[in-house]
Design a protein around this motif. Structure first.
Motif, short mmCIF file in Angstrom:
data_model
loop_
_atom_site.label_atom_id
_atom_site.label_comp_id
_atom_site.label_asym_id
_atom_site.label_seq_id
_atom_site.Cartn_x
_atom_site.Cartn_y
_atom_site.Cartn_z
N GLY A 26 -48.29 -71.55 -35.41
CA GLY A 26 -48.17 -72.97 -35.69
C GLY A 26 -47.16 -73.25 -36.78
O GLY A 26 -46.52 -72.34 -37.31
N SER A 27 -47.03 -74.51 -37.12
CA SER A 27 -46.00 -74.94 -38.07
C SER A 27 -46.17 -74.31 -39.46
O SER A 27 -45.19 -74.10 -40.16
N GLU A 28 -47.41 -73.99 -39.86
CA GLU A 28 -47.61 -73.37 -41.16
C GLU A 28 -46.96 -71.99 -41.23
O GLU A 28 -46.57 -71.52 -42.29
N PHE A 29 -46.80 -71.32 -40.09
CA PHE A 29 -46.13 -70.03 -40.05
C PHE A 29 -44.63 -70.21 -39.78
O PHE A 29 -43.82 -69.46 -40.30
N ASP A 30 -44.28 -71.20 -38.97
CA ASP A 30 -42.86 -71.48 -38.69
C ASP A 30 -42.10 -71.80 -39.97
O ASP A 30 -40.96 -71.38 -40.15
N GLY A 118 -53.19 -61.12 -36.38
CA GLY A 118 -51.96 -61.31 -37.12
C GLY A 118 -51.53 -62.75 -36.90
O GLY A 118 -52.34 -63.61 -36.53
N ALA A 119 -50.24 -63.03 -37.10
CA ALA A 119 -49.73 -64.38 -36.92
C ALA A 119 -48.29 -64.35 -36.43
O ALA A 119 -47.53 -63.44 -36.76
N TYR A 120 -47.95 -65.34 -35.61
CA TYR A 120 -46.58 -65.51 -35.12
C TYR A 120 -45.97 -66.76 -35.73
O TYR A 120 -46.64 -67.78 -35.86
#
Length: 129
Positions: A26-30, A118-120
């Motif tokens: 999501g945007s928090e990772f982007d 994890g996160a993308y």
């Protein structure tokens, strides 16, 4: 009967049953990914080493998706080498234009151990000449 049910629940409910099924995104990772153009088709990426507590390493790839697609799923990919610099990863990379495709940088932050999420994160589209 109660003992049987308790035993059955204990056998079935393993730690894998509670494992993560999908990585975060999501945007928090982007927003943890910044890419700037430094020459014609040369870019420099700066990526936070910590993504909401995930600071166990990361992997980055350039993904090319079809320009007529409404979804940003990579059809071609290229791995990007990350170097640690302070609290960030930095990478400089050259891209080639693939006709009909648009590139972006995708980052995966690793979890502490297997079976956790994890996160993308994804950068904006990268403009090539």
């Amino acid at each position: 009967m109660n003992r049987f049910l308790i035993t059955l629940v204990c056998l079935v409910a393993s730690s894998l049953a509670f494992a993560c099924t999908a990585p975060k995104m999501g945007s928090e990772f982007d927003k943890l990914i910044k890419v700037e153009k430094i020459a014609s088709n040369t870019f420099q990426a700066t990526i936070s080493m910590n993504a909401e507590g995930l600071n166990y390493g990361a992997e980055a790839t350039i993904e090319y998706y079809p320009e007529n697609s409404e979804h940003r799923f990579g059809e071609y990919s290229k791995r990007v080498h990350l170097k640690e610099r302070g609290t960030e990863y930095v990478s400089t990379f050259d891209l080639k234009k693939i006709e009909g495709h648009i590139p972006f940088l995708q980052v995966f932050w690793y979890p502490e151990m297997c079976c956790l999420c994890g996160a993308y994160g994804k950068s904006n589209d990268l403009a090539l000449e």
